[in-house]
Design a protein around this motif. Structure first.
Motif, PDB file in Angstrom:
ATOM      1  N   SER B  20       0.822  -1.212   0.000  1.00  0.00           N
ATOM      2  CA  SER B  20       0.000   0.000   0.000  1.00  0.00           C
ATOM      3  C   SER B  20       0.857   1.264   0.000  1.00  0.00           C
ATOM      4  O   SER B  20       0.344   2.371  -0.156  1.00  0.00           O
ATOM      5  CB  SER B  20      -0.934  -0.003   1.209  1.00  0.00           C
ATOM      6  N   ALA B  21       2.156   1.081   0.201  1.00  0.00           N
ATOM      7  CA  ALA B  21       3.060   2.241   0.306  1.00  0.00           C
ATOM      8  C   ALA B  21       2.976   3.148  -0.920  1.00  0.00           C
ATOM      9  O   ALA B  21       2.978   4.372  -0.801  1.00  0.00           O
ATOM     10  CB  ALA B  21       4.496   1.751   0.499  1.00  0.00           C
ATOM     11  N   SER B  22       2.873   2.529  -2.122  1.00  0.00           N
ATOM     12  CA  SER B  22       2.826   3.315  -3.359  1.00  0.00           C
ATOM     13  C   SER B  22       1.645   4.261  -3.386  1.00  0.00           C
ATOM     14  O   SER B  22       1.778   5.450  -3.679  1.00  0.00           O
ATOM     15  CB  SER B  22       2.720   2.385  -4.564  1.00  0.00           C
ATOM     16  N   LEU B  23       0.483   3.696  -3.082  1.00  0.00           N
ATOM     17  CA  LEU B  23      -0.740   4.482  -3.102  1.00  0.00           C
ATOM     18  C   LEU B  23      -0.661   5.600  -2.062  1.00  0.00           C
ATOM     19  O   LEU B  23      -1.094   6.731  -2.315  1.00  0.00           O
ATOM     20  CB  LEU B  23      -1.925   3.548  -2.805  1.00  0.00           C
ATOM     21  N   ALA B  24      -0.074   5.261  -0.905  1.00  0.00           N
ATOM     22  CA  ALA B  24       0.042   6.249   0.175  1.00  0.00           C
ATOM     23  C   ALA B  24       0.964   7.397  -0.238  1.00  0.00           C
ATOM     24  O   ALA B  24       0.633   8.568  -0.039  1.00  0.00           O
ATOM     25  CB  ALA B  24       0.570   5.576   1.437  1.00  0.00           C
ATOM     26  N   VAL B  25       2.092   7.039  -0.830  1.00  0.00           N
ATOM     27  CA  VAL B  25       3.024   8.080  -1.270  1.00  0.00           C
ATOM     28  C   VAL B  25       2.384   8.938  -2.365  1.00  0.00           C
ATOM     29  O   VAL B  25       2.501  10.160  -2.367  1.00  0.00           O
ATOM     30  CB  VAL B  25       4.360   7.450  -1.755  1.00  0.00           C
ATOM     31  N   TYR B  93      -9.857  10.849   5.532  1.00  0.00           N
ATOM     32  CA  TYR B  93      -9.559  10.732   4.105  1.00  0.00           C
ATOM     33  C   TYR B  93     -10.789  10.690   3.222  1.00  0.00           C
ATOM     34  O   TYR B  93     -10.849  11.353   2.192  1.00  0.00           O
ATOM     35  CB  TYR B  93      -8.690   9.496   3.843  1.00  0.00           C
ATOM     36  N   ARG B  94     -11.775   9.890   3.598  1.00  0.00           N
ATOM     37  CA  ARG B  94     -12.933   9.709   2.725  1.00  0.00           C
ATOM     38  C   ARG B  94     -13.641  11.043   2.499  1.00  0.00           C
ATOM     39  O   ARG B  94     -13.930  11.430   1.370  1.00  0.00           O
ATOM     40  CB  ARG B  94     -13.886   8.666   3.312  1.00  0.00           C
ATOM     41  N   PRO B 133      -8.379   2.808  -1.113  1.00  0.00           N
ATOM     42  CA  PRO B 133      -7.932   2.859   0.292  1.00  0.00           C
ATOM     43  C   PRO B 133      -6.559   3.513   0.413  1.00  0.00           C
ATOM     44  O   PRO B 133      -5.599   2.899   0.877  1.00  0.00           O
ATOM     45  CB  PRO B 133      -7.883   1.373   0.678  1.00  0.00           C
ATOM     46  N   ALA B 134      -6.480   4.767  -0.004  1.00  0.00           N
ATOM     47  CA  ALA B 134      -5.179   5.423  -0.047  1.00  0.00           C
ATOM     48  C   ALA B 134      -4.707   5.856   1.336  1.00  0.00           C
ATOM     49  O   ALA B 134      -3.573   6.304   1.506  1.00  0.00           O
ATOM     50  CB  ALA B 134      -5.226   6.626  -0.991  1.00  0.00           C
ATOM     51  N   ASN B 135      -5.592   5.752   2.316  1.00  0.00           N
ATOM     52  CA  ASN B 135      -5.198   6.113   3.687  1.00  0.00           C
ATOM     53  C   ASN B 135      -4.799   4.893   4.513  1.00  0.00           C
ATOM     54  O   ASN B 135      -4.679   4.969   5.711  1.00  0.00           O
ATOM     55  CB  ASN B 135      -6.332   6.872   4.385  1.00  0.00           C
ATOM     56  N   ALA B 136      -4.593   3.757   3.834  1.00  0.00           N
ATOM     57  CA  ALA B 136      -4.280   2.523   4.557  1.00  0.00           C
ATOM     58  C   ALA B 136      -2.869   2.534   5.143  1.00  0.00           C
ATOM     59  O   ALA B 136      -2.537   1.715   5.992  1.00  0.00           O
ATOM     60  CB  ALA B 136      -4.449   1.316   3.631  1.00  0.00           C
ATOM     61  N   ASN B 137      -2.060   3.451   4.669  1.00  0.00           N
ATOM     62  CA  ASN B 137      -0.676   3.489   5.134  1.00  0.00           C
ATOM     63  C   ASN B 137      -0.218   4.951   5.199  1.00  0.00           C
ATOM     64  O   ASN B 137      -0.735   5.799   4.453  1.00  0.00           O
ATOM     65  CB  ASN B 137       0.201   2.696   4.155  1.00  0.00           C
ATOM     66  N   LEU B 138       0.745   5.197   6.066  1.00  0.00           N
ATOM     67  CA  LEU B 138       1.345   6.515   6.158  1.00  0.00           C
ATOM     68  C   LEU B 138       0.282   7.612   6.228  1.00  0.00           C
ATOM     69  O   LEU B 138       0.355   8.604   5.514  1.00  0.00           O
ATOM     70  CB  LEU B 138       2.250   6.739   4.940  1.00  0.00           C
ATOM     71  N   TRP B 156      -5.209  -3.672  -8.426  1.00  0.00           N
ATOM     72  CA  TRP B 156      -5.985  -2.791  -9.303  1.00  0.00           C
ATOM     73  C   TRP B 156      -6.115  -1.380  -8.746  1.00  0.00           C
ATOM     74  O   TRP B 156      -6.416  -0.445  -9.492  1.00  0.00           O
ATOM     75  CB  TRP B 156      -7.352  -3.390  -9.639  1.00  0.00           C
ATOM     76  N   THR B 157      -5.900  -1.197  -7.458  1.00  0.00           N
ATOM     77  CA  THR B 157      -6.022   0.156  -6.895  1.00  0.00           C
ATOM     78  C   THR B 157      -4.889   1.039  -7.411  1.00  0.00           C
ATOM     79  O   THR B 157      -5.139   2.092  -7.992  1.00  0.00           O
ATOM     80  CB  THR B 157      -6.005   0.116  -5.358  1.00  0.00           C
ATOM     81  N   VAL B 158      -3.668   0.576  -7.232  1.00  0.00           N
ATOM     82  CA  VAL B 158      -2.522   1.309  -7.785  1.00  0.00           C
ATOM     83  C   VAL B 158      -2.611   1.276  -9.311  1.00  0.00           C
ATOM     84  O   VAL B 158      -2.317   2.255  -9.996  1.00  0.00           O
ATOM     85  CB  VAL B 158      -1.194   0.663  -7.342  1.00  0.00           C
ATOM     86  N   GLY B 159      -3.048   0.130  -9.797  1.00  0.00           N
ATOM     87  CA  GLY B 159      -3.118  -0.076 -11.237  1.00  0.00           C
ATOM     88  C   GLY B 159      -4.015   0.937 -11.926  1.00  0.00           C
ATOM     89  O   GLY B 159      -3.712   1.399 -13.030  1.00  0.00           O
TER      90      GLY B 159
END
Lengths: 370, 458
Positions: B20-25, B93-94, B133-138, B156-159
């Motif tokens: 999830s780090a990618s999405l968070a960053v 976040y939401r 779920p971009a708030n799942a990390n960091l 698929w989320t990052v995708g």
């Protein structure tokens, strides 16, 4: 996956190939970078060979005019009046070569508002004469001074108003104040150009604040509003449909009006093509820069040449008008409307084609159409 | 079908867990970028210039009800800025993502004069982000509610963010496959010499081959960069190219924050594992950072997953179709601009126009020449003069204005000249057509005069 790899490979090779081509091209190309596209020589030519000499000449002409007006007010008779009228005429003709330079210091000083806002408002002039209390510095005085006010005072006023009339002293005073203000403002602009010249030449960008953008904007603005609109459009009623000869330039010296328009059109052409102020030489210009960029019409003619062509046709069209401009408007309005159309043809070429090719944009605010 | 969809989204395929780090960053850099962009917009005085001072606003078809809110427009920007900050922090976040999407989109819809492809891109990305779920990390949310903290999210989320980026690039590349761009090197042939006074590289722009090189390289870059970013081996070089390319465009063209948005957004292409590794390393230094270090998966509830995936499929289907809608019109797209927007046609055409309107009293025949600057700002006038939907909207506005002023049955005529990609300007609109009587539809506007030239390609 295999396909993907191939795709990358092809793309990669293409990129490398392109880079190689570009580098080798660069090596082969030893010609100097200036192929007419550098803006510095153009700005240099305009500043040194046109603008600076133009203001020097204008100051000279106005000084001469001032001297003859002083002679006239000192001893108002038919001879001194005629001399002042002649000097006024010369200076007014010279102004037609300078009016299109309203950028830089002239813009900052709003030089035109002290020199040539017409028609002159006679009630304002007479009010100032009788009260003896006026401030020519204010914006509200713009239509009570400059060449149009001098036109009225020298050519539209009988000699007795300077001799026997009770307000003669006031009138002489006002005449002197008007020429004094014109000389003062023009001298200021001339002096400032001496300092501004270096900055003007070195500001070679194409953003809104660049020399090219400011110069082109005000040149096109001049052509559209003050030349097309002021000199022909408004008097002939091109938009309004109502002819108004009282709006013509040099209204009290009607045999001069057309000559002024011709001189102005000539200046527009000369400035565009980079002629020096004295007309003796030609240097880098909007025209040569546009030709270097190389935009063409669908027949392959350079837009740069098309503009000259259309401008010359406009010039011829003015020349071909019979008699004074006022006569033409009254007796052959259709011919003047055709002349207006011919002048108008140049507007999109300057305002759209040239500006677009220069990658600058029109930043001035349009005034009323005409 | 249902079975298939479930299958595709299974952990073997698009549902595969990635860090999830990618999405968070991505959330953080994108949010900060928008915060910066909002502050910049405000600081430049553009809120006043673009949304408060103008007397008239050009609205989008179907969104005529979206108007600036007077002085309250500032509040809109405050909402946008604050939600961008919350979005970046991952706090509430939401709500933040919904507010950010709504406020940003509202701002964009207020006046289409200010349409920019990258604003549209931001809107689309924000729409996607609402559902992820971009708030799942960091994120501060994961501190607030540790249950939210997840180390893995479905691929698929990052995708979907990567796909969005790829869509922009590929369509921008396809749009360049036309004869003006590739064969004539237009408009770069005009734009590059305007920068020839730049230090070092400036003189290069005086050469036509440089314009060709930039044109071809630009097209190739746009078409392929997403694929090079996807590939592990080429990725570092591809990213370096992204940085160089966008820095170059930032240097040459007045396109604001767009190059930076793309530069930071492209980070989403990096391997999620590497991003996670980096975060773990950073955590050893800054221990308070809410970086998830346990092995837990974010899972969508089946119904939720089905809903979101259906939504995304529809979303991307629209994205893939939109750029082709111009094919419905036979006329040259660059000339009529019918189907030009929302299609990633970025910095593609040099177009300039000049429009003189005349309002005629239908009963007396009296004519009034319109001073555009009584109604429009310079920028609005510039945009109006080259786009037919603007010309129509403005003509209708003039009709209404002069009718109120007592002109009987006002007729509105326009003389419009347009020059495009170095061609000589020509009359754009039929001067004999009363534009006030023309309706703005999705069909071709017959009063647009023919282009009389051909541009080949897409």
């Amino acid at each position: 996956m295999q396909l993907m790899k191939k795709w990358y490979l092809t793309a990669g090779i293409l990129m490398v190939a392109l880079t190689t081509i570009s580098i080798s091209c660069k090596k082969n190309n030893d010609s100097p970078s200036d192929n007419g596209m550098d803006r510095k020589p153009m700005l240099e030519n305009y500043a040194s060979n046109y603008i600076v000499p133009a203001y020097a000449d204008m100051v000279q002409q106005l000084s001469t005019l001032k001297t003859s007006i002083e002679a006239f007010t000192g001893n108002p008779d038919a001879t001194t009046q005629a001399a002042a009228q002649a000097a006024w005429r010369n200076a007014y003709i010279t102004w037609q070569k300078v009016d299109l330079l309203e950028f830089g210091p002239a813009y900052d000083k709003s030089l035109r508002t002290y020199m040539n806002i017409y028609p002159v408002t006679i009630s304002k002039v007479e009010g100032n004469v009788s009260s003896g209390n006026y401030d020519l510095e204010t914006f509200g005085s713009k239509d009570a001074q400059g060449f149009p006010a001098l036109d009225y005072l020298l050519n539209g006023t009988t000699l007795d108003k300077y001799t026997t009339e009770p307000l003669a002293a006031n009138r002489k005073q006002y005449l002197l104040a008007v020429i004094e203000k014109m000389l003062q403002k023009t001298t200021e602009v001339r002096n400032e150009w001496n300092d501004y010249k270096t900055a003007f030449i070195s500001n070679t960008g194409t953003d809104a604040g660049s020399s090219l953008s400011q110069m082109v904007n005000n040149y096109v603005l001049y052509y559209e509003r003050y030349f097309r609109g002021g000199k022909i459009g408004l008097p002939v009623g091109a938009m309004s449909g109502v002819a108004r000869i009282d709006l013509t330039e040099a209204y009290y010296t009607q045999e001069l009006t057309k000559e002024l328009a011709l001189k102005a059109m000539n200046s527009v052409i000369n400035f565009y093509s980079g002629k020096s102020y004295d007309g003796a030489s030609t240097g880098e210009s909007m025209k040569s820069y546009l030709a270097a960029i190389g935009t063409k019409d669908d027949k392959g003619t350079l837009i740069a040449d098309l503009i000259t062509q259309e401008m010359n046709e406009a010039l011829t069209s003015i020349q071909n008008l019979d008699g004074t401009l006022q006569n033409s408007i009254q007796n052959n309005r259709t011919a003047v409307l055709n002349t207006y159309e011919q002048i108008q043809e140049v507007v999109p070429l300057l305002k759209v084609d040239m500006v677009s090719a220069f990658s600058i944009s029109i930043t001035y605010t349009d005034n009323d159409g005409d | 079908m249902k079975q298939k969809l479930t299958n595709i989204l299974s952990t073997q395929h698009f549902g595969k867990p990635v860090y999830s780090a990618s999405l968070a960053v991505f959330r953080i850099v994108f949010g900060l970028m928008l915060l910066f962009s909002t502050i910049r917009f405000w600081a430049k005085g553009w809120i006043e210039d673009l949304y408060i001072n103008p007397k008239f606003f050009f609205s989008y078809y179907g969104f005529e009800w979206v108007k600036p809110l007077g002085d309250y427009t500032y509040i809109l920007f405050i909402v946008c800025g604050i939600s961008a900050l919350l979005f970046a922090l991952g706090l509430f976040y939401r709500i933040a993502s919904v507010l950010l999407f709504l406020s940003f989109t509202y701002i964009e819809l207020m006046d289409k004069t200010n349409y920019l492809n990258h604003y549209y891109f931001v809107t689309l990305v924000l729409f996607l982000m609402i559902w992820l779920p971009a708030n799942a990390n960091l994120s501060l949310d994961s501190l607030r509610k540790p249950k939210l903290s997840k180390r893995f999210v479905p691929l698929w989320t990052v995708g979907s963010i990567r796909l969005m980026m790829g869509t922009v690039y590929v369509f921008a590349g396809l749009a360049k496959l036309n004869s003006d761009w590739l064969i004539e090197a237009m408009p770069l042939r005009l734009w590059l010499p305007a920068n020839n006074d730049m230090p070092l590289i400036g003189p290069l722009f005086n050469h036509v081959w440089v314009a060709y090189f930039f044109s071809w390289f630009g097209a190739l870059y746009d078409l392929t960069i997403a694929f090079f970013l996807l590939n592990k081996k080429t990725r570092p070089y591809a990213y370096a190219t992204v940085v160089v390319f966008h820095l170059m465009t930032a240097l040459l063209f007045p396109i604001g924050v767009f190059p930076y948005v793309m530069m930071v957004s492209a980070l989403v292409f990096f391997d999620t594992k590497d991003v996670d590794k980096l975060l773990q390393k950073i955590k050893t230094i800054f221990r308070a950072l809410p970086v998830n270090s346990v092995y837990n998966n974010y899972t969508f509830a089946p119904i939720q997953q089905r809903l979101v995936s259906t939504l995304f499929v529809i979303f991307f289907a629209i994205q893939f179709i939109m750029p082709w809608r111009y094919l419905l019109n036979k006329e040259e797209l660059f000339w009529t601009e019918e189907g030009f927007r929302f299609s990633w046609r970025v910095m593609l055409v040099e177009k300039m126009g000049y429009a003189q309107f005349v309002v005629k009293d239908g009963t007396t025949g009296e004519k009034i020449a319109v001073n555009n600057n009584e109604f429009l700002t310079r920028n609005q006038e510039r945009m109006m003069a080259i786009q037919p939907d603007f010309i129509l909207q403005y003509a209708h506005h003039l009709h209404d204005y002069y009718q109120q002023r007592g002109i009987q049955q006002p007729e509105v005529y326009a003389t419009v000249y347009v020059a495009m990609n170095g061609r000589r300007s020509r009359l754009y609109a039929d001067t004999t057509v009363d534009l006030a009587k023309q309706a703005d539809t999705w069909k071709h506007k017959n009063w647009i005069l023919a282009f009389n030239d051909n541009i080949y390609g897409l």
